[in-house]
Write a protein that holds these residues in place. Structure first.
Motif, PDB file in Angstrom:
ATOM      1  N   ASN A  98       1.626   2.700   4.665  1.00 44.51           N
ATOM      2  CA  ASN A  98       1.736   1.836   3.389  1.00 44.51           C
ATOM      3  C   ASN A  98       0.570   2.231   2.454  1.00 44.51           C
ATOM      4  N   HIS A 102      -2.784  -1.713  -2.609  1.00 50.53           N
ATOM      5  CA  HIS A 102      -2.049  -2.921  -2.371  1.00 50.53           C
ATOM      6  C   HIS A 102      -2.463  -3.970  -3.624  1.00 50.53           C
ATOM      7  N   PRO A 105      -3.027  -9.733  -3.915  1.00 54.77           N
ATOM      8  CA  PRO A 105      -2.053 -10.405  -3.536  1.00 54.77           C
ATOM      9  C   PRO A 105      -1.456 -11.457  -4.399  1.00 54.77           C
ATOM     10  N   GLY A 106      -0.186 -11.668  -4.418  1.00 55.41           N
ATOM     11  CA  GLY A 106       0.340 -12.800  -5.336  1.00 55.41           C
ATOM     12  C   GLY A 106       0.918 -12.331  -6.683  1.00 55.41           C
ATOM     13  N   SER A 110       2.356  -5.586  -6.300  1.00 60.16           N
ATOM     14  CA  SER A 110       1.285  -5.406  -5.626  1.00 60.16           C
ATOM     15  C   SER A 110       2.058  -5.130  -4.020  1.00 60.16           C
ATOM     16  N   ALA A 111       1.001  -5.288  -3.136  1.00 68.10           N
ATOM     17  CA  ALA A 111       1.654  -4.880  -1.564  1.00 68.10           C
ATOM     18  C   ALA A 111       2.110  -3.486  -1.543  1.00 68.10           C
ATOM     19  N   LEU A 114       6.160  -2.280  -0.060  1.00 68.23           N
ATOM     20  CA  LEU A 114       7.039  -3.198   0.289  1.00 68.23           C
ATOM     21  C   LEU A 114       8.033  -3.655  -0.996  1.00 68.23           C
TER      22      LEU A 114
END
Lengths: 145, 176
Positions: A98, A102, A105-106, A110-111, A114
């Motif tokens: 990945n 990132h 978070p939230g 993001s991430a 994914l």
């Protein structure tokens, strides 16, 4: 195949769009709230199945739809595989790495990878279940002919 | 909570038993639906909303397809004769069931208590997933990042299933 009564058709007109949007919401927010590619994909397929069952469809149209959904399904799983393969070429040289930033978070964006994985798995699951349903309907039409 | 889950599992067993013994296939399909929808409530009680969403939608779609299939074909079950071969089959099934339960009883002595999570891997996942993947939803972080190979396998299984369905249900190009 034949459609259903006016009541079912009107209710489907009101509901099918909302179901479709709910499926897209479940897929896009897969990394924030419960759900994800698999759940959202099945909901998307459910809205298509609802439309086909309520309004009916003629035989040639069904064949065209089956061709399209098969192509979408295979392209989506190919894209999923290629996205996983980019981890092997860039970043940590690991399959499924990945390597995108990132973010916080939230947030919706993001991430890293994914959400992209979620989107392609969602398309793949929706197209698969729709293809199975269309194959069954086409089989019945061909038997009746 | 364990009492509620026990009651719901009891309902599931009743539904499954009725589905086996029903004369009318349509009522057997509906009774099979009891099992699926009770499983949804079990997932919600065990705090697994991801699985509950998938289960409720898949259960609804399969129930619709099964009801359509039953209405288009026959509602009467075809009963076979209970001859000596059936006795052999039933005896083998009961024997395998007994052996399975014997090993289950041996293994259950070494299991952790119900709901208690003592695995080292799971602890690392629960505590470190948000920092490592950036995903707030733990389940998505695990199935697409730590366990990406499993998800790829699941998606491939779905594609293979569709290929199988398309191959079996193909009348065009087949000399009947």
């Amino acid at each position: 195949m034949k459609g259903m009564t006016v009541i079912v058709k009107k209710t489907t007109q009101l509901i099918a769009g909302i179901v479709f949007l709910y499926g897209i919401y479940i897929i896009l927010h897969g990394h924030l709230t419960p759900g994800g590619g698999f759940a959202g994909g099945v909901i998307l397929a459910g809205s298509f199945i609802l439309l086909i069952l309520a309004f009916g469809s003629d035989f040639m149209h069904l064949l065209k739809e089956e061709k399209g959904s098969t192509i979408y399904e295979n392209l989506a799983i190919l894209a999923f595989l290629l996205l996983a393969l980019t981890g092997l070429l860039a970043g940590g040289k690991i399959f499924f790495a990945n390597w995108l930033p990132h973010g916080t978070p939230g947030e919706l964006v993001s991430a890293g990878f994914l959400p992209l994985y979620n989107i392609f798995v969602g398309i793949e699951v929706a197209a698969s279940i729709l293809t199975i349903f269309l194959a069954l309907v086409i089989f019945k039409e061909e038997i009746l002919k | 909570m364990e009492l509620a889950i026990s009651v719901i599992v009891g309902f599931m067993i009743l539904g499954a038993l009725y589905a086996i013994h029903a004369r009318d296939i349509l009522s057997a399909v509906i009774a099979g639906g009891i099992v699926g929808y009770s499983l949804v409530i079990c997932f919600l009680l065990l705090k697994a909303p991801d699985l509950a969403i998938v289960q409720i939608v898949v259960e609804t779609i399969t129930l619709i397809i099964m009801v359509a299939v039953v209405l288009d074909s026959s509602r009467v079950e075809a009963y076979g004769k209970f001859d000596s071969r059936a006795w052999v089959t039933a005896g083998t099934a009961v024997l395998i069931l007994l052996i399975f339960f014997w090993f289950l009883r041996l293994a259950s002595a070494h299991l952790a208590p119900f709901g208690e999570n003592t695995m080292r891997m799971a602890d690392a996942y629960v505590n470190g997933a948000v920092d490592r993947t950036g995903s707030v939803n733990l389940v998505t972080g695990v199935i697409f990042d730590f366990r990406g190979y499993d998800t790829l396998g699941e998606a491939t299984v779905l594609v293979t299933a569709v290929l199988g369905v398309l191959t079996i249900l193909r009348l065009r190009g087949k000399k009947v």
